[in-house]
Design an enzyme around this catalytic site. Structure first.
Site, PDB file in Angstrom:
ATOM      1  N   HIS A 146     -44.254 -22.513   9.286  1.00  0.00           N
ATOM      2  CA  HIS A 146     -43.957 -23.888   8.915  1.00  0.00           C
ATOM      3  C   HIS A 146     -44.075 -24.070   7.408  1.00  0.00           C
ATOM      4  CE1 HIS A 146     -48.330 -23.637   9.749  1.00  0.00           C
ATOM      5  NE2 HIS A 146     -48.418 -24.375   8.655  1.00  0.00           N
ATOM      6  N   TYR A 202     -44.475 -29.209   8.786  1.00  0.00           N
ATOM      7  CA  TYR A 202     -43.351 -29.351   9.713  1.00  0.00           C
ATOM      8  C   TYR A 202     -42.643 -28.015   9.857  1.00  0.00           C
ATOM      9  CZ  TYR A 202     -43.810 -34.431   9.252  1.00  0.00           C
ATOM     10  OH  TYR A 202     -44.285 -35.726   9.263  1.00  0.00           O
ATOM     11  N   THR A 203     -42.023 -27.827  11.022  1.00  0.00           N
ATOM     12  CA  THR A 203     -41.219 -26.629  11.274  1.00  0.00           C
ATOM     13  C   THR A 203     -39.758 -27.030  11.380  1.00  0.00           C
ATOM     14  OG1 THR A 203     -43.020 -25.610  12.520  1.00  0.00           O
ATOM     15  CG2 THR A 203     -40.834 -24.655  12.794  1.00  0.00           C
ATOM     16  N   CYS A 263     -48.299 -25.446  21.617  1.00  0.00           N
ATOM     17  CA  CYS A 263     -48.192 -26.384  20.502  1.00  0.00           C
ATOM     18  C   CYS A 263     -47.978 -27.788  21.058  1.00  0.00           C
ATOM     19  CB  CYS A 263     -47.031 -26.011  19.577  1.00  0.00           C
ATOM     20  SG  CYS A 263     -47.021 -26.969  18.034  1.00  0.00           S
TER      21      CYS A 263
END
Length: 278
Positions: A80, A97-98, A252
């Protein structure tokens, strides 16, 4: 005779030299053509928002341009990056964030963002307009993936925790040399909360023998055929690969879900080496 041998040695030497120069040139061309990533792990760099697509009342897809049409972001699979913005009080805020894109997507990267009413970084994305810039730094993360490192992944995702799972799944399925199978359980509160559903369903349709997706909703609509309530041990047993040395379960989601999933996996016999939490 001596003159002939001398001439032959000279010709061979020239040929070797030419071959060496050719190899060096080929290597130089390979290195020079191999795209260098745009991210910097130490310094924030700014990228221009070129398209904003509203997906629902609180979810939008943000497309950011890279410096050139052939540039790559340079984010390893499953890692990320840190994004910096301003909260409601104008103070700096940084959140990880990814992207949903890969380095095979040249010239841009995309973020799918759910904007929460009180979220500090959510405020920044809510105010972001096409032409504005986002400050980004990375890559970051402990996950390191090599094609074929496991026989199969089980994936337990909740809410926005789908983004690293989607990135990993895309990378696996779009690599013809990677035969890893994927078993995803994706939990949300309502049907409208499901992120990337169209993209996930497309992967499942395109690769039916490689990826399975099982949706779980806490508040399902009438006629819902997927899972109901919270993710249970029975769901994991039915939809994820059984404990083995050549599988891994990725987690996740919100902290309460991650904690519950860790307890479920331990009870089902998955060792710590068989698990990874983003």
């Amino acid at each position: 005779m001596e003159h002939f041998q001398s001439h032959r040695v000279e010709v061979v030497s020239i040929a070797v030299a030419v071959a060496a120069i050719g190899a060096a040139t080929a290597y130089y061309l390979y290195v020079s053509k191999k795209p260098k990533g745009c991210l910097d792990p130490e310094e924030f760099k700014e990228f221009k928002l070129v398209k904003r697509t509203q997906l629902s009342h609180n979810v939008a897809k943000f497309k950011f341009a890279l410096p050139t049409p052939t540039s790559v972001l340079g984010l390893p699979i499953g890692q990320h990056m840190s994004c910096r913005g301003k909260d409601q009080q104008g103070e700096d805020v940084v959140k990880a964030y990814t992207p949903t894109t890969l380095d095979s997507d040249l010239g841009y990267f995309e973020l799918v963002i759910k904007m929460y009413p009180q979220g500090r970084m959510s405020h920044h994305f809510r105010e972001l307009r096409e032409g504005d810039y986002l400050a980004v730094k990375g890559p970051k993360g402990r996950f390191k993936y090599q094609p074929g490192q496991v026989r199969a992944f089980g994936m337990l995702a909740g809410g926005t925790g789908i983004t690293p799972m989607f990135q990993v799944a895309r990378a696996i399925l779009e690599n013809p040399n990677d035969k890893t199978n994927i078993h995803l359980i994706y939990a949300n509160v309502t049907y409208e909360d499901i992120l990337l559903k169209e993209e996930l369903d497309e992967l499942a349709s395109k690769f039916p023998n490689r990826i399975s997706v099982y949706y779980v909703l806490n508040q399902p609509p009438e006629g819902w055929e997927g899972g109901v309530g919270f993710v249970t041990q029975e769901m994991i047993r039915a939809h994820c690969p059984a404990p083995a040395e050549d599988i891994q379960i990725l987690r996740c989601g919100p902290p309460p879900m991650n904690k519950a999933m860790a307890a479920h996996l331990e009870a089902l016999g998955y060792s710590s080496q068989m698990q990874f939490q983003f």
